[in-house]
Design a protein around this motif. Structure first.
Motif, PDB file in Angstrom:
ATOM      1  N   VAL A   1      27.918 -43.839 -49.794  1.00 51.82           N
ATOM      2  CA  VAL A   1      28.263 -44.478 -51.069  1.00 51.82           C
ATOM      3  C   VAL A   1      27.310 -45.634 -51.350  1.00 51.82           C
ATOM      4  O   VAL A   1      26.781 -45.767 -52.466  1.00 51.82           O
ATOM      5  N   ILE A   2      27.069 -46.466 -50.344  1.00 58.38           N
ATOM      6  CA  ILE A   2      26.159 -47.608 -50.523  1.00 58.38           C
ATOM      7  C   ILE A   2      24.757 -47.125 -50.860  1.00 58.38           C
ATOM      8  O   ILE A   2      24.111 -47.618 -51.793  1.00 58.38           O
ATOM      9  N   GLY A   3      24.268 -46.143 -50.099  1.00 55.67           N
ATOM     10  CA  GLY A   3      22.939 -45.620 -50.348  1.00 55.67           C
ATOM     11  C   GLY A   3      22.821 -44.955 -51.700  1.00 55.67           C
ATOM     12  O   GLY A   3      21.795 -45.092 -52.387  1.00 55.67           O
ATOM     13  N   PHE A   4      23.843 -44.227 -52.122  1.00 57.37           N
ATOM     14  CA  PHE A   4      23.825 -43.559 -53.418  1.00 57.37           C
ATOM     15  C   PHE A   4      23.792 -44.574 -54.555  1.00 57.37           C
ATOM     16  O   PHE A   4      23.015 -44.429 -55.512  1.00 57.37           O
ATOM     17  N   LEU A   5      24.605 -45.614 -54.460  1.00 62.96           N
ATOM     18  CA  LEU A   5      24.617 -46.642 -55.512  1.00 62.96           C
ATOM     19  C   LEU A   5      23.273 -47.354 -55.593  1.00 62.96           C
ATOM     20  O   LEU A   5      22.791 -47.667 -56.693  1.00 62.96           O
TER      21      LEU A   5
ATOM     22  N   THR B   1      26.691 -25.027 -36.498  1.00 61.60           N
ATOM     23  CA  THR B   1      27.032 -24.368 -37.768  1.00 61.60           C
ATOM     24  C   THR B   1      25.851 -23.756 -38.506  1.00 61.60           C
ATOM     25  O   THR B   1      26.038 -22.838 -39.306  1.00 61.60           O
ATOM     26  N   GLY B   2      24.645 -24.289 -38.308  1.00 59.88           N
ATOM     27  CA  GLY B   2      23.481 -23.828 -39.058  1.00 59.88           C
ATOM     28  C   GLY B   2      23.542 -24.168 -40.532  1.00 59.88           C
ATOM     29  O   GLY B   2      22.760 -23.639 -41.329  1.00 59.88           O
ATOM     30  N   GLY B   3      24.450 -25.095 -40.924  1.00 54.62           N
ATOM     31  CA  GLY B   3      24.702 -25.312 -42.346  1.00 54.62           C
ATOM     32  C   GLY B   3      24.465 -26.713 -42.856  1.00 54.62           C
ATOM     33  O   GLY B   3      25.019 -27.086 -43.894  1.00 54.62           O
ATOM     34  N   VAL B   4      23.663 -27.523 -42.171  1.00 54.85           N
ATOM     35  CA  VAL B   4      23.453 -28.903 -42.612  1.00 54.85           C
ATOM     36  C   VAL B   4      21.960 -29.230 -42.637  1.00 54.85           C
ATOM     37  O   VAL B   4      21.139 -28.578 -41.992  1.00 54.85           O
ATOM     38  N   HIS B   5      21.641 -30.271 -43.415  1.00 52.94           N
ATOM     39  CA  HIS B   5      20.314 -30.867 -43.401  1.00 52.94           C
ATOM     40  C   HIS B   5      20.344 -32.079 -42.489  1.00 52.94           C
ATOM     41  O   HIS B   5      21.373 -32.766 -42.367  1.00 52.94           O
ATOM     42  N   ASN B   6      19.207 -32.363 -41.851  1.00 50.16           N
ATOM     43  CA  ASN B   6      19.094 -33.505 -40.959  1.00 50.16           C
ATOM     44  C   ASN B   6      18.014 -34.448 -41.442  1.00 50.16           C
ATOM     45  O   ASN B   6      16.991 -34.015 -41.987  1.00 50.16           O
ATOM     46  N   ALA B   7      18.236 -35.734 -41.240  1.00 55.39           N
ATOM     47  CA  ALA B   7      17.241 -36.748 -41.582  1.00 55.39           C
ATOM     48  C   ALA B   7      17.299 -37.840 -40.529  1.00 55.39           C
ATOM     49  O   ALA B   7      18.361 -38.105 -39.951  1.00 55.39           O
ATOM     50  N   ALA B   8      16.164 -38.470 -40.280  1.00 51.66           N
ATOM     51  CA  ALA B   8      16.109 -39.517 -39.258  1.00 51.66           C
ATOM     52  C   ALA B   8      15.107 -40.586 -39.659  1.00 51.66           C
ATOM     53  O   ALA B   8      14.100 -40.297 -40.309  1.00 51.66           O
ATOM     54  N   LEU B   9      15.402 -41.818 -39.281  1.00 52.52           N
ATOM     55  CA  LEU B   9      14.443 -42.912 -39.357  1.00 52.52           C
ATOM     56  C   LEU B   9      13.913 -43.164 -37.960  1.00 52.52           C
ATOM     57  O   LEU B   9      14.679 -43.206 -36.984  1.00 52.52           O
ATOM     58  N   CYS B  10      12.593 -43.345 -37.858  1.00 49.44           N
ATOM     59  CA  CYS B  10      11.953 -43.431 -36.555  1.00 49.44           C
ATOM     60  C   CYS B  10      10.872 -44.504 -36.532  1.00 49.44           C
ATOM     61  O   CYS B  10      10.359 -44.916 -37.573  1.00 49.44           O
ATOM     62  N   THR B  11      10.542 -44.912 -35.321  1.00 54.55           N
ATOM     63  CA  THR B  11       9.272 -45.571 -35.075  1.00 54.55           C
ATOM     64  C   THR B  11       8.259 -44.455 -34.800  1.00 54.55           C
ATOM     65  O   THR B  11       8.593 -43.269 -34.881  1.00 54.55           O
ATOM     66  N   THR B  12       7.053 -44.804 -34.430  1.00 58.29           N
ATOM     67  CA  THR B  12       6.073 -43.765 -34.125  1.00 58.29           C
ATOM     68  C   THR B  12       6.434 -42.975 -32.875  1.00 58.29           C
ATOM     69  O   THR B  12       5.937 -41.863 -32.681  1.00 58.29           O
ATOM     70  N   ASP B  13       7.322 -43.525 -32.043  1.00 55.81           N
ATOM     71  CA  ASP B  13       7.627 -42.874 -30.768  1.00 55.81           C
ATOM     72  C   ASP B  13       9.086 -42.495 -30.559  1.00 55.81           C
ATOM     73  O   ASP B  13       9.376 -41.657 -29.708  1.00 55.81           O
TER      74      ASP B  13
ATOM     75  N   LYS C   1      22.728 -41.611 -46.698  1.00 50.48           N
ATOM     76  CA  LYS C   1      23.390 -42.189 -45.532  1.00 50.48           C
ATOM     77  C   LYS C   1      22.423 -43.084 -44.748  1.00 50.48           C
ATOM     78  O   LYS C   1      22.810 -44.163 -44.278  1.00 50.48           O
ATOM     79  N   LEU C   2      21.184 -42.637 -44.613  1.00 50.88           N
ATOM     80  CA  LEU C   2      20.181 -43.485 -43.963  1.00 50.88           C
ATOM     81  C   LEU C   2      19.952 -44.761 -44.757  1.00 50.88           C
ATOM     82  O   LEU C   2      19.914 -45.867 -44.194  1.00 50.88           O
ATOM     83  N   TYR C   3      19.798 -44.608 -46.065  1.00 48.51           N
ATOM     84  CA  TYR C   3      19.549 -45.744 -46.954  1.00 48.51           C
ATOM     85  C   TYR C   3      20.709 -46.729 -46.885  1.00 48.51           C
ATOM     86  O   TYR C   3      20.517 -47.955 -46.768  1.00 48.51           O
ATOM     87  N   GLY C   4      21.928 -46.217 -46.941  1.00 46.15           N
ATOM     88  CA  GLY C   4      23.106 -47.083 -46.889  1.00 46.15           C
ATOM     89  C   GLY C   4      23.195 -47.847 -45.586  1.00 46.15           C
ATOM     90  O   GLY C   4      23.559 -49.025 -45.565  1.00 46.15           O
ATOM     91  N   HIS C   5      22.869 -47.185 -44.473  1.00 44.79           N
ATOM     92  CA  HIS C   5      22.883 -47.872 -43.180  1.00 44.79           C
ATOM     93  C   HIS C   5      21.881 -49.018 -43.170  1.00 44.79           C
ATOM     94  O   HIS C   5      22.181 -50.119 -42.681  1.00 44.79           O
ATOM     95  N   CYS C   6      20.698 -48.771 -43.707  1.00 42.45           N
ATOM     96  CA  CYS C   6      19.665 -49.817 -43.733  1.00 42.45           C
ATOM     97  C   CYS C   6      20.111 -51.012 -44.562  1.00 42.45           C
ATOM     98  O   CYS C   6      19.892 -52.170 -44.184  1.00 42.45           O
ATOM     99  N   LEU C   7      20.754 -50.755 -45.706  1.00 38.22           N
ATOM    100  CA  LEU C   7      21.241 -51.848 -46.548  1.00 38.22           C
ATOM    101  C   LEU C   7      22.396 -52.589 -45.886  1.00 38.22           C
ATOM    102  O   LEU C   7      22.461 -53.818 -45.909  1.00 38.22           O
ATOM    103  N   LEU C   8      23.310 -51.826 -45.284  1.00 40.77           N
ATOM    104  CA  LEU C   8      24.488 -52.406 -44.657  1.00 40.77           C
ATOM    105  C   LEU C   8      24.111 -53.315 -43.492  1.00 40.77           C
ATOM    106  O   LEU C   8      24.710 -54.376 -43.284  1.00 40.77           O
TER     107      LEU C   8
END
Length: 268
Positions: free
Chosen positions: A55-59, A153-165, A182-189
């Protein structure tokens, strides 16, 4: 009661010439309606986890907020599928602001394809972070290995924030945009700085995904799949390195090649 992200269902499967009754793990899909200052703003379908972050990331992605501190209160009714957000300010929820194309005078560059809120929220990357092809492949493999929901399930998309390693944060959802929110919201939160971070993504790199990455503020996007032509145009315009088709020991670099170096020996 919090909903589960998957559930068991009885199915019939055909294998080796025979029909068999068995149980399968199915990814959950749930609707969520967001109210802002008492006014209905949007309804989406999503995987029912990390809803507050989404919700936070979407807004933020829609330009309703810029910082988490602008939210006075956020109440979730996860069982009913509602999120009630109260801001410290009035919010413009006009459909025209959030759906009308923005035609800019950018000398023909791709920014003319943004929506109004995209033009307001997208950031031009300024990081000089670089990584090797081997690091790109290792990060993609690490994200895929960590996704138990996909393996089940084979039914989801995945995303991750990383350093180079290393992976710093992973999120999944049935909707690729939701996973990014969800990633964006976590970063803001949690007030994370993402300028030198890398976004790893399992799905196709569309212009919408690239724009989401620009709103989050990363300078490198790694994808397992293909980019679109407009995504590459946007990446060039926004100084983002777009890398696609990261599979086994191969990858393609589509924009700002200088951030991907072979053992640090040269810049393309």
């Amino acid at each position: 009661m919090k909903k589960e992200v998957s559930e068991q269902r009885a199915i019939t499967t055909y294998k080796q010439g025979e029909l068999q009754e068995t149980m399968d793990v199915i990814v959950a899909e749930a609707p969520l309606t967001i109210f802002v200052n008492g006014e209905e703003f949007a309804t989406m379908v999503c995987s029912p986890d990390h809803i507050e972050e989404m919700v936070i990331g979407f807004l933020a992605s829609e330009g309703i907020i810029f910082f988490y501190r602008e939210i006075q209160n956020l109440d979730l009714d996860e069982e009913g599928g509602f999120a009630y957000v109260t801001l410290h300010k009035k919010a413009s929820l006009s459909s025209e602001t959030h759906s009308k194309r923005f035609i800019g005078s950018c000398c023909g560059k791709s920014r003319q394809f943004y929506f109004h809120n995209d033009a307001k929220m997208a950031k031009t990357a300024a990081s000089t972070v670089s990584l090797s092809p081997e690091q790109c492949i290792a990060l993609m493999n690490a994200m895929q290995e960590e996704s138990t929901a996909f393996h089940d399930t084979g039914g989801v998309h995945n995303a991750a924030l990383c350093t180079t390693d290393d992976l710093l944060l992973t999120r999944m959802d049935i909707g690729r945009h939701n996973a990014l929110d969800k990633l964006y919201g976590h970063c803001l939160l949690h007030r994370w700085s993402v300028r030198d971070k890398i976004l790893v993504f399992s799905g196709r790199m569309s212009s919408e995904v690239l724009t989401k990455a620009a709103k989050i503020g990363v300078s490198v996007v790694l994808s397992k799949s293909a980019p679109t032509s407009l995504a590459i145009d946007l990446a060039e315009d926004l100084n983002i390195t777009a890398v696609g088709f990261i599979r086994e020991d191969k990858l393609n670099v589509y924009s700002h090649h200088d951030r991907i170096t072979a053992k640090g020996a040269y810049h393309v």
